[in-house]
Each structure stands twice: as C-alpha cells, then as structure tokens.
Scaffold this motif. Structure first.
Motif, PDB file in Angstrom:
ATOM      1  N   GLU A 171      19.350  35.324  -9.427  1.00  0.00           N
ATOM      2  CA  GLU A 171      20.081  36.512  -8.990  1.00  0.00           C
ATOM      3  C   GLU A 171      19.946  36.633  -7.474  1.00  0.00           C
ATOM      4  O   GLU A 171      18.850  36.820  -6.953  1.00  0.00           O
ATOM      5  CB  GLU A 171      19.529  37.752  -9.695  1.00  0.00           C
ATOM      6  N   PHE A 172      21.069  36.546  -6.782  1.00  0.00           N
ATOM      7  CA  PHE A 172      21.055  36.518  -5.318  1.00  0.00           C
ATOM      8  C   PHE A 172      20.349  37.737  -4.736  1.00  0.00           C
ATOM      9  O   PHE A 172      19.472  37.617  -3.876  1.00  0.00           O
ATOM     10  CB  PHE A 172      22.489  36.433  -4.795  1.00  0.00           C
ATOM     11  N   ALA A 173      20.710  38.911  -5.214  1.00  0.00           N
ATOM     12  CA  ALA A 173      20.151  40.143  -4.638  1.00  0.00           C
ATOM     13  C   ALA A 173      18.659  40.278  -4.898  1.00  0.00           C
ATOM     14  O   ALA A 173      17.956  40.971  -4.150  1.00  0.00           O
ATOM     15  CB  ALA A 173      20.889  41.363  -5.205  1.00  0.00           C
ATOM     16  N   ASN A 174      18.164  39.613  -5.936  1.00  0.00           N
ATOM     17  CA  ASN A 174      16.750  39.735  -6.309  1.00  0.00           C
ATOM     18  C   ASN A 174      15.967  38.439  -6.069  1.00  0.00           C
ATOM     19  O   ASN A 174      14.911  38.231  -6.682  1.00  0.00           O
ATOM     20  CB  ASN A 174      16.626  40.129  -7.782  1.00  0.00           C
ATOM     21  N   LEU A 175      16.464  37.599  -5.166  1.00  0.00           N
ATOM     22  CA  LEU A 175      15.782  36.331  -4.904  1.00  0.00           C
ATOM     23  C   LEU A 175      14.369  36.573  -4.372  1.00  0.00           C
ATOM     24  O   LEU A 175      13.427  35.854  -4.740  1.00  0.00           O
ATOM     25  CB  LEU A 175      16.593  35.500  -3.902  1.00  0.00           C
ATOM     26  N   GLY A 176      14.199  37.582  -3.526  1.00  0.00           N
ATOM     27  CA  GLY A 176      12.864  37.889  -3.000  1.00  0.00           C
ATOM     28  C   GLY A 176      11.904  38.301  -4.100  1.00  0.00           C
ATOM     29  O   GLY A 176      10.738  37.876  -4.119  1.00  0.00           O
ATOM     30  N   LYS A 177      12.356  39.138  -5.021  1.00  0.00           N
ATOM     31  CA  LYS A 177      11.503  39.560  -6.131  1.00  0.00           C
ATOM     32  C   LYS A 177      11.141  38.370  -7.024  1.00  0.00           C
ATOM     33  O   LYS A 177      10.013  38.273  -7.517  1.00  0.00           O
ATOM     34  CB  LYS A 177      12.214  40.638  -6.949  1.00  0.00           C
ATOM     35  N   LEU A 178      12.121  37.467  -7.239  1.00  0.00           N
ATOM     36  CA  LEU A 178      11.871  36.297  -8.066  1.00  0.00           C
ATOM     37  C   LEU A 178      10.789  35.405  -7.452  1.00  0.00           C
ATOM     38  O   LEU A 178       9.844  34.986  -8.131  1.00  0.00           O
ATOM     39  CB  LEU A 178      13.170  35.501  -8.248  1.00  0.00           C
ATOM     40  N   ILE A 179      10.898  35.139  -6.152  1.00  0.00           N
ATOM     41  CA  ILE A 179       9.925  34.280  -5.487  1.00  0.00           C
ATOM     42  C   ILE A 179       8.570  34.974  -5.381  1.00  0.00           C
ATOM     43  O   ILE A 179       7.516  34.337  -5.533  1.00  0.00           O
ATOM     44  CB  ILE A 179      10.454  33.868  -4.092  1.00  0.00           C
ATOM     45  N   LYS A 180       8.579  36.269  -5.138  1.00  0.00           N
ATOM     46  CA  LYS A 180       7.314  36.995  -4.982  1.00  0.00           C
ATOM     47  C   LYS A 180       6.529  37.027  -6.296  1.00  0.00           C
ATOM     48  O   LYS A 180       5.289  36.932  -6.297  1.00  0.00           O
ATOM     49  CB  LYS A 180       7.583  38.421  -4.505  1.00  0.00           C
ATOM     50  N   THR A 181       7.247  37.172  -7.432  1.00  0.00           N
ATOM     51  CA  THR A 181       6.559  37.294  -8.729  1.00  0.00           C
ATOM     52  C   THR A 181       6.298  35.949  -9.393  1.00  0.00           C
ATOM     53  O   THR A 181       5.295  35.794 -10.099  1.00  0.00           O
ATOM     54  CB  THR A 181       7.385  38.176  -9.682  1.00  0.00           C
ATOM     55  N   LYS A 182       7.181  34.965  -9.166  1.00  0.00           N
ATOM     56  CA  LYS A 182       7.058  33.681  -9.866  1.00  0.00           C
ATOM     57  C   LYS A 182       6.812  32.494  -8.944  1.00  0.00           C
ATOM     58  O   LYS A 182       6.580  31.387  -9.420  1.00  0.00           O
ATOM     59  CB  LYS A 182       8.312  33.412 -10.701  1.00  0.00           C
ATOM     60  N   GLY A 183       6.864  32.700  -7.638  1.00  0.00           N
ATOM     61  CA  GLY A 183       6.644  31.602  -6.704  1.00  0.00           C
ATOM     62  C   GLY A 183       7.922  30.833  -6.430  1.00  0.00           C
ATOM     63  O   GLY A 183       8.953  31.035  -7.079  1.00  0.00           O
ATOM     64  N   GLN A 184       7.849  29.937  -5.463  1.00  0.00           N
ATOM     65  CA  GLN A 184       9.019  29.154  -5.098  1.00  0.00           C
ATOM     66  C   GLN A 184       9.405  28.160  -6.186  1.00  0.00           C
ATOM     67  O   GLN A 184      10.579  27.813  -6.325  1.00  0.00           O
ATOM     68  CB  GLN A 184       8.746  28.409  -3.782  1.00  0.00           C
ATOM     69  N   ASP A 185       8.463  27.715  -6.966  1.00  0.00           N
ATOM     70  CA  ASP A 185       8.742  26.773  -8.050  1.00  0.00           C
ATOM     71  C   ASP A 185       8.962  27.541  -9.350  1.00  0.00           C
ATOM     72  O   ASP A 185       8.314  27.311 -10.364  1.00  0.00           O
ATOM     73  CB  ASP A 185       7.577  25.786  -8.194  1.00  0.00           C
ATOM     74  N   TYR A 186       9.893  28.493  -9.290  1.00  0.00           N
ATOM     75  CA  TYR A 186      10.079  29.378 -10.435  1.00  0.00           C
ATOM     76  C   TYR A 186      10.708  28.675 -11.637  1.00  0.00           C
ATOM     77  O   TYR A 186      10.567  29.146 -12.768  1.00  0.00           O
ATOM     78  CB  TYR A 186      10.909  30.604 -10.059  1.00  0.00           C
ATOM     79  N   GLU A 187      11.405  27.535 -11.433  1.00  0.00           N
ATOM     80  CA  GLU A 187      11.935  26.792 -12.581  1.00  0.00           C
ATOM     81  C   GLU A 187      10.800  26.333 -13.495  1.00  0.00           C
ATOM     82  O   GLU A 187      10.869  26.497 -14.718  1.00  0.00           O
ATOM     83  CB  GLU A 187      12.754  25.579 -12.126  1.00  0.00           C
ATOM     84  N   ARG A 188       9.772  25.765 -12.891  1.00  0.00           N
ATOM     85  CA  ARG A 188       8.648  25.260 -13.687  1.00  0.00           C
ATOM     86  C   ARG A 188       7.822  26.413 -14.252  1.00  0.00           C
ATOM     87  O   ARG A 188       7.339  26.342 -15.389  1.00  0.00           O
ATOM     88  CB  ARG A 188       7.763  24.357 -12.824  1.00  0.00           C
ATOM     89  N   GLU A 189       7.690  27.477 -13.483  1.00  0.00           N
ATOM     90  CA  GLU A 189       6.847  28.583 -13.914  1.00  0.00           C
ATOM     91  C   GLU A 189       7.521  29.484 -14.944  1.00  0.00           C
ATOM     92  O   GLU A 189       6.859  30.067 -15.806  1.00  0.00           O
ATOM     93  CB  GLU A 189       6.445  29.438 -12.705  1.00  0.00           C
ATOM     94  N   LEU A 190       8.835  29.591 -14.868  1.00  0.00           N
ATOM     95  CA  LEU A 190       9.542  30.576 -15.683  1.00  0.00           C
ATOM     96  C   LEU A 190      10.541  29.947 -16.644  1.00  0.00           C
ATOM     97  O   LEU A 190      10.551  30.251 -17.846  1.00  0.00           O
ATOM     98  CB  LEU A 190      10.271  31.557 -14.755  1.00  0.00           C
ATOM     99  N   LEU A 191      11.385  29.076 -16.141  1.00  0.00           N
ATOM    100  CA  LEU A 191      12.498  28.547 -16.936  1.00  0.00           C
ATOM    101  C   LEU A 191      12.033  27.570 -18.003  1.00  0.00           C
ATOM    102  O   LEU A 191      12.424  27.672 -19.174  1.00  0.00           O
ATOM    103  CB  LEU A 191      13.523  27.891 -16.008  1.00  0.00           C
ATOM    104  N   ASP A 192      11.206  26.609 -17.628  1.00  0.00           N
ATOM    105  CA  ASP A 192      10.763  25.583 -18.585  1.00  0.00           C
ATOM    106  C   ASP A 192      10.063  26.182 -19.809  1.00  0.00           C
ATOM    107  O   ASP A 192      10.388  25.823 -20.952  1.00  0.00           O
ATOM    108  CB  ASP A 192       9.853  24.567 -17.895  1.00  0.00           C
ATOM    109  N   PRO A 193       9.081  27.089 -19.638  1.00  0.00           N
ATOM    110  CA  PRO A 193       8.429  27.659 -20.827  1.00  0.00           C
ATOM    111  C   PRO A 193       9.393  28.429 -21.722  1.00  0.00           C
ATOM    112  O   PRO A 193       9.290  28.368 -22.952  1.00  0.00           O
ATOM    113  CB  PRO A 193       7.365  28.584 -20.224  1.00  0.00           C
ATOM    114  N   ALA A 194      10.333  29.153 -21.124  1.00  0.00           N
ATOM    115  CA  ALA A 194      11.284  29.935 -21.918  1.00  0.00           C
ATOM    116  C   ALA A 194      12.186  29.031 -22.739  1.00  0.00           C
ATOM    117  O   ALA A 194      12.453  29.290 -23.922  1.00  0.00           O
ATOM    118  CB  ALA A 194      12.117  30.833 -20.997  1.00  0.00           C
ATOM    119  N   ILE A 195      12.652  27.949 -22.143  1.00  0.00           N
ATOM    120  CA  ILE A 195      13.543  27.027 -22.850  1.00  0.00           C
ATOM    121  C   ILE A 195      12.812  26.334 -23.980  1.00  0.00           C
ATOM    122  O   ILE A 195      13.342  26.199 -25.102  1.00  0.00           O
ATOM    123  CB  ILE A 195      14.129  26.004 -21.859  1.00  0.00           C
ATOM    124  N   ASN A 196      11.599  25.875 -23.728  1.00  0.00           N
ATOM    125  CA  ASN A 196      10.831  25.205 -24.777  1.00  0.00           C
ATOM    126  C   ASN A 196      10.529  26.146 -25.936  1.00  0.00           C
ATOM    127  O   ASN A 196      10.632  25.756 -27.110  1.00  0.00           O
ATOM    128  CB  ASN A 196       9.531  24.644 -24.193  1.00  0.00           C
TER     129      ASN A 196
END
Length: 270
Positions: A99-124
């Motif tokens: 989400e463009f408007a919430n990119l700062g919140k995404l990085i602040k809560t999940k880090g710059q590597d948010y795909e590995r931290e957030l997306l991968d576990p959810a998909i699995n």
C-alpha cells in the motif's frame, strides 16, 4: 611557478563539503517506486509520508528507503499434505502490492524485507489450510480454480491490516508421487471410456425407439388404409389404371373377358 594562494584553501574545502552534502541530499525515486524517509536525528521511519517518483532533496543526515510499490510477483514451491495425509508439492505464483500510502508503516512494523517476514508465512499457512481439504485426485484435476480462489481468500484474511495486498494467486502445478499420478490418470481414462460407452448406449436406444415409433406409425397407417378399401373402390382404381394403360402410345393391350373381381385381364405389353 606562482604559488597557489593560501586564501583559496578554505573555499576549496567548503566546495568539497558542499558537493558531498549535495550528493547525500539528492535522491531520485524511479518509476513504480516509493520512498520512505529515515530520520537519524528524529523518530526513525517517517510513517506519515511516502515519496513518489522523481527527484527529491533531503537533509544529508537523513536517508531515503526506496522500495517498489507497483504490482509484483513471487513464485514458490510448497510441500503440503492432502486431506488423506499424502504429501504433494504445489508450485504457485502470487501477485502482491504494498500500500503506497502506508509504505512507512509497513517497513517500520515488518522491516525492509517484508516479503520474507510477512508474505511467505501467510502464503504457506493458507496453502496448507486449503490443500488439506482436498484429495490428490481433486488437486490434480478439477479443483484448480477453486483452490486458487480459496488460497487468495485465506491470504487476504491473514494479511488484513498489514499494509500489503495480494491481488491474485496462481497454482501452476501440483506434483504427486508417480504411482498416485498414474493411478489417477488410469481412473480418469476409465471414467472417460465409461461415459463414451454410456453415450453410445443412449444413442442406440434412442435410434431403436425411433424405428419402433416409425414402424408402429406405418402399421397403423396400413391398417386404416386396408379398412377403408372396399371392393367397389378397388374396382374403380383398377378401371382407372386400365384406361391409362390403354391410352399410352407405347403399349399394346389385349383385353380378354374379365377377372374374378370383374376387372379386365391384361395379356400383352410392349
């Protein structure tokens, strides 16, 4: 050779410092990217603003974290269990978008590597939950579209409020053990042959019913015709036919006496 004036050294140093500061202050954000400010002397990630494409000037002690914000995809192979406990491998591709408007919140809560931290576990987690509802045969054949939609629904629920949107899930391949795959293919072939055989039987039965109906119709027609043909009608039709033969220029007709029904007897015709 004239010596370089000492008064020029301070200006050279100032110029070098300005160049260094300018190089650290100038940031270019490319197409399809967004930037988030990291304030070293402030509160860290600025979650209130996301910088768009183009050239930006920032304080030299700050830094800009640039990430892609357009739709992008990742592919993965997951080992999951079917409803009867058989291990299968699922190859899939996921389209997602921060989400463009919430990119700062995404990085602040999940880090710059948010795909590995957030997306991968959810998909699995979603894939294991959904695939575990089906048999290997359903996974291999008819349930692919349904599985994709159910995984997408599960991932959407898991990522709700996490500033990351999954657009689509594509199940590209389901790999089963060779023995199971061969057994499923044999069963599907037998079912297809059975359907073709049943179709031929139905077609043959319909054709037989058609012939029976036609035969019954002809029999009824003949019965009605026979009941309506009296001796008088037959004699009249015989006389009409005899007259037509006699009038034909290509016929020579000899009439002698009469038959049992009172009709003339035709002996010659050339």
């Amino acid at each position: 050779m004239e010596k370089f004036p000492k008064i020029a050294f301070p200006f050279i140093i100032i110029g070098v410092v300005l160049v260094i500061l300018l190089s650290k202050s100038a940031v270019t954000i490319g197409p399809g990217e967004g930037g988030v400010m990291f304030e070293r002397l402030g509160d860290g990630i600025d979650v209130e603003r996301t910088y768009g494409e183009g050239f930006h000037i920032i304080m030299p002690w700050n830094s800009m974290i640039v990430r892609r914000v357009r739709q992008q995809s990742i592919s993965d192979e997951m080992n999951v269990l079917s409803v009867n406990g058989l291990e299968v491998k699922v190859n899939g591709t996921i389209w997602y978008e921060p989400e463009f408007a919430n990119l700062g919140k995404l990085i602040k809560t999940k880090g710059q590597d948010y795909e590995r931290e957030l997306l991968d576990p959810a998909i699995n987690a979603a894939a294991r939950s959904v695939v575990g509802r089906y048999t290997p045969e359903q996974l291999y054949s008819s349930k692919r579209d349904v599985i994709e939609q159910e995984i997408l629904d599960e991932v959407t629920k898991l990522l709700e409020g996490q500033f990351l949107t999954v657009k689509r899930v594509l199940v590209e391949d389901v790999k089963l053990p060779a023995t199971i795959k061969d057994a499923i293919e044999r069963k599907l072939k037998q079912e297809q042959e059975s359907l073709e055989y049943e179709f031929r039987l139905v077609t043959a039965d319909k054709e037989a019913q058609k012939q029976i109906i036609e035969a019954e119709g002809k029999a009824e027609s003949n019965r009605i015709l026979s009941a309506s043909l009296t001796d008088k009608i037959l004699q009249d039709k015989g006389i009409d036919a005899t007259i037509k033969l006699a009038e034909s220029p290509n016929s020579k007709v000899i009439v002698i006496g009469s038959g049992d029904s009172g009709l003339p007897i035709i002996l010659g015709d050339q």
